[in-house]
Design an enzyme around this catalytic site. Structure first.
Site, mmCIF file in Angstrom:
data_model
loop_
_atom_site.group_PDB
_atom_site.id
_atom_site.type_symbol
_atom_site.label_atom_id
_atom_site.label_comp_id
_atom_site.label_asym_id
_atom_site.label_seq_id
_atom_site.Cartn_x
_atom_site.Cartn_y
_atom_site.Cartn_z
ATOM 1 N N GLU A 89 0.850 -1.196 0.000
ATOM 2 C CA GLU A 89 0.000 0.000 0.000
ATOM 3 C C GLU A 89 0.883 1.244 0.000
ATOM 4 O O GLU A 89 2.029 1.210 0.461
ATOM 5 C CB GLU A 89 -0.908 -0.067 1.238
ATOM 6 C CG GLU A 89 -1.780 1.137 1.516
ATOM 7 C CD GLU A 89 -2.794 1.492 0.443
ATOM 8 O OE1 GLU A 89 -2.390 1.595 -0.729
ATOM 9 O OE2 GLU A 89 -3.964 1.714 0.780
ATOM 10 N N ASP A 113 -3.228 5.572 6.869
ATOM 11 C CA ASP A 113 -3.607 6.811 7.534
ATOM 12 C C ASP A 113 -4.481 6.426 8.736
ATOM 13 O O ASP A 113 -3.957 6.055 9.785
ATOM 14 C CB ASP A 113 -4.329 7.671 6.489
ATOM 15 C CG ASP A 113 -4.695 9.051 6.983
ATOM 16 O OD1 ASP A 113 -4.060 9.539 7.917
ATOM 17 O OD2 ASP A 113 -5.621 9.665 6.409
ATOM 18 N N ASP A 154 -1.401 10.576 -4.751
ATOM 19 C CA ASP A 154 -2.047 11.674 -5.461
ATOM 20 C C ASP A 154 -2.782 12.615 -4.529
ATOM 21 O O ASP A 154 -3.086 12.299 -3.390
ATOM 22 C CB ASP A 154 -3.092 11.118 -6.438
ATOM 23 C CG ASP A 154 -4.342 10.618 -5.708
ATOM 24 O OD1 ASP A 154 -4.199 9.780 -4.801
ATOM 25 O OD2 ASP A 154 -5.455 11.093 -6.033
HETATM 26 P P1 IMP Z 1 -6.950 5.139 5.499
HETATM 27 O O1 IMP Z 1 -8.125 4.231 5.221
HETATM 28 O O2 IMP Z 1 -7.364 6.354 6.256
HETATM 29 O O3 IMP Z 1 -5.797 4.440 6.150
HETATM 30 O O4 IMP Z 1 -6.530 5.739 4.129
HETATM 31 C C1 IMP Z 1 -5.654 5.146 3.303
HETATM 32 C C2 IMP Z 1 -5.791 5.720 1.908
HETATM 33 O O5 IMP Z 1 -6.062 7.133 1.936
HETATM 34 C C3 IMP Z 1 -4.491 5.557 1.182
HETATM 35 O O6 IMP Z 1 -4.510 4.388 0.417
HETATM 36 C C4 IMP Z 1 -4.428 6.792 0.323
HETATM 37 O O7 IMP Z 1 -5.056 6.534 -0.909
HETATM 38 C C5 IMP Z 1 -5.229 7.821 1.028
HETATM 39 N N1 IMP Z 1 -4.354 8.748 1.764
HETATM 40 C C6 IMP Z 1 -4.260 8.898 3.110
HETATM 41 N N2 IMP Z 1 -3.379 9.838 3.444
HETATM 42 C C7 IMP Z 1 -2.877 10.293 2.284
HETATM 43 C C8 IMP Z 1 -1.883 11.305 1.970
HETATM 44 O O8 IMP Z 1 -1.278 11.960 2.831
HETATM 45 N N3 IMP Z 1 -1.641 11.474 0.646
HETATM 46 C C9 IMP Z 1 -2.265 10.794 -0.324
HETATM 47 N N4 IMP Z 1 -3.184 9.856 -0.088
HETATM 48 C C10 IMP Z 1 -3.497 9.610 1.215
HETATM 49 MG MG MG Z 2 -4.738 4.433 -1.782
#
Ligand code: IMP
Ligand code: MG
Length: 184
Positions: A103, A107, A163
């Site tokens: 991945e 986040d 992105d």
């Molecule tokens: P999560 O479900 O919050 O862990 O989000 C993960 C997804 O959010 C990643 O696969 C990214 O596509 C997007 N994402 C989270 N933070 C960032 C960032 O700082 N830059 C770009 N994409 C992000």
């Molecule tokens: Mg992603």
């Protein structure tokens, strides 16, 4: 910082191409030694992980296979909602295989937590996570990355596959986007 110019939207440099290459080589060596003699499938998450995955597999010194899933998480451009939909599934089954999910960034952890549970239910021998970037402060669920490139602060990062609104993926470095670009 880069050959790609975004004028006033230029991100601030966080990691250079050289720093990224060194870290990716270290991860590849670690994965090679951990999985020696096992049947390893790397599952890249589209689209963000494709640049990292392309470099990472060339630092893994053993036979592997590669597959992809494309997921979309409902949410705004910079915040994920945890509601995840699989837009493209794996091509091959993963029964009895050792799976390493690759991945771009973890986040809140909601996306990876959904995906890990989904893949676990399909009979894989093991599932681990390799994330180029990790924002541990932002975690909303219990989830850790087994292989992490860099831990980053709570800021929106772009480049090297990541992105903002589909742009910046071709930036060879990793940079931080100024908050006034996306906090509108
Ligand atoms: P999560 O479900 O919050 O862990 O989000 C993960 C997804 O959010 C990643 O696969 C990214 O596509 C997007 N994402 C989270 N933070 C960032 C960032 O700082 N830059 C770009 N994409 C992000
Ligand atoms: Mg992603």
């Amino acid at each position: 910082m880069s050959r790609v110019l975004y004028n006033d939207l230029q991100p601030q440099l966080l990691y250079t191409r050289e720093q990224i290459a060194v870290r990716v080589a270290e991860l590849g060596a670690q994965i090679t030694s951990d999985y020696k003699d096992r049947e390893l499938v790397l599952v890249g998450i589209l689209k963000g992980a494709f640049v990292f995955l392309a470099d990472l597999i060339r630092e893994i010194d053993m036979p592997i296979t590669v597959d992809f899933v494309a997921i979309s998480s409902y949410g705004s451009a910079t915040k994920s909602s945890g509601v995840v939909r699989i837009m493209k599934d794996l091509d091959r089954d993963i029964v009895e295989k050792h799976v390493l999910v690759v991945e771009d960034i973890i986040d809140t952890g909601l996306t990876m937590s959904f995906l890990k549970n989904n893949l676990l239910s399909r009979g894989a021998a093991s599932i681990r996570v390799c994330a180029l970037l990790d924002k541990p402060e932002r975690r909303l669920v219990r989830l850790s990355s087994d292989y992490t490139g860099f831990s980053v602060p709570d800021a929106f990062v772009v480049g090297y596959g990541l992105d903002y609104d589909q742009i910046y993926r071709n930036l060879p470095e990793i940079g931080v986007l100024k908050p006034d670009i996306y906090r509108k």
